[in-house]
Write a protein that holds these residues in place. Structure first.
Motif, mmCIF file in Angstrom:
data_model
loop_
_atom_site.group_PDB
_atom_site.id
_atom_site.type_symbol
_atom_site.label_atom_id
_atom_site.label_comp_id
_atom_site.label_asym_id
_atom_site.label_seq_id
_atom_site.Cartn_x
_atom_site.Cartn_y
_atom_site.Cartn_z
ATOM 1 N N VAL A 1 -11.962 -4.888 -3.387
ATOM 2 C CA VAL A 1 -10.898 -5.992 -2.260
ATOM 3 C C VAL A 1 -11.427 -7.589 -1.665
ATOM 4 O O VAL A 1 -12.824 -6.633 -0.714
ATOM 5 N N HIS B 1 -5.044 -6.490 3.697
ATOM 6 C CA HIS B 1 -4.377 -5.766 2.308
ATOM 7 C C HIS B 1 -3.525 -4.345 3.540
ATOM 8 O O HIS B 1 -4.047 -4.430 4.119
ATOM 9 N N PRO C 1 -3.761 -0.344 -3.160
ATOM 10 C CA PRO C 1 -3.725 -1.769 -1.815
ATOM 11 C C PRO C 1 -2.968 -3.017 -2.573
ATOM 12 O O PRO C 1 -2.524 -3.615 -4.168
ATOM 13 N N ASP C 2 -1.857 -3.121 -1.840
ATOM 14 C CA ASP C 2 -1.527 -4.710 -2.554
ATOM 15 C C ASP C 2 -0.191 -4.971 -3.153
ATOM 16 O O ASP C 2 -0.521 -6.073 -3.785
ATOM 17 N N HIS C 3 -0.105 -3.461 -3.479
ATOM 18 C CA HIS C 3 1.302 -3.252 -4.592
ATOM 19 C C HIS C 3 2.548 -3.969 -4.064
ATOM 20 O O HIS C 3 3.553 -3.536 -3.429
ATOM 21 N N LEU C 4 2.957 -5.657 -4.811
ATOM 22 C CA LEU C 4 4.256 -6.020 -4.125
ATOM 23 C C LEU C 4 5.431 -5.285 -5.144
ATOM 24 O O LEU C 4 7.095 -5.442 -4.733
ATOM 25 N N ARG D 1 4.141 -7.985 3.614
ATOM 26 C CA ARG D 1 3.023 -8.500 3.212
ATOM 27 C C ARG D 1 2.859 -10.477 4.326
ATOM 28 O O ARG D 1 1.964 -10.438 4.801
ATOM 29 N N VAL E 1 6.347 -3.313 1.420
ATOM 30 C CA VAL E 1 4.434 -4.291 0.866
ATOM 31 C C VAL E 1 5.172 -5.501 0.561
ATOM 32 O O VAL E 1 4.986 -6.385 1.040
ATOM 33 N N HIS E 2 5.844 -5.379 0.075
ATOM 34 C CA HIS E 2 6.776 -6.534 -0.691
ATOM 35 C C HIS E 2 7.348 -7.613 0.778
ATOM 36 O O HIS E 2 7.573 -8.968 0.698
#
Length: 169
Positions: free
Chosen positions: A57, A62, A69-72, A81, A77-78
């Protein structure tokens, strides 16, 4: 379930810093994510029940979930973030002169509790899964910088519910 039963995921941090994560051990454990901090890199190593993978990363913020990590495509997370990206990164310890630098981040975390703890967008969560009730039990704050790492944990008095004030260990 593996014939010999599940391996505790608690051995993974020890393996990571001594011999590295053994793919055979990964296959006998339930899914997991492990954030590995090394002098030359930060990586998230994951086992999803099918494959073992490690992702480096880049510097920055994150959010790590069951997907990595960072799965939209993960609703929390969407939704959240962008809010975390809008506040300055905390610098230094959570106490003393630098504690105030954490307040925008903590205020953003508190704002995530405007959705119910069982909602897909909740950060501090309560989930019913496979007949089990799973709830957030703690908050971990980690800040990495040129001067080192700051890692603090606060246990939640009531699982799945974020209090106004956190007591950091």
């Amino acid at each position: 379930m593996p014939a010999a039963g599940w391996t505790s995921r608690g051995v993974l941090p020890l393996e990571a810093v001594t011999t590295g994560v053994d793919a055979d051990d990964a296959r006998s454990a339930r899914s997991w994510n492990l954030v590995e901090l090394r002098p030359d890199r930060v990586a998230v190593t994951s086992w999803d029940g099918t494959s073992l993978r490690s992702i480096d990363v880049a510097p920055g913020l994150h959010l790590v979930t069951h997907e990595g990590p960072d799965h939209l495509d993960v609703p929390r997370v969407h939704r959240w973030r962008p809010a975390f990206l809008d506040v300055p990164s905390p610098i230094g310890p959570l106490d003393g002169a630098t504690a105030a630098s954490w307040e925008p981040w903590l205020r953003t975390l508190r704002s995530t509790t405007t959705v119910p703890a069982d909602a897909d967008e909740a950060i501090v969560r309560i989930d019913d899964h496979d007949g089990l009730r799973l709830a957030s039990l703690s908050v971990t704050a980690l800040s990495l910088g040129p001067d080192g790492a700051v890692l603090r944990n606060a246990r939640l008095a009531e699982p799945g519910h974020l209090p106004e004030e956190l007591v950091w260990e």
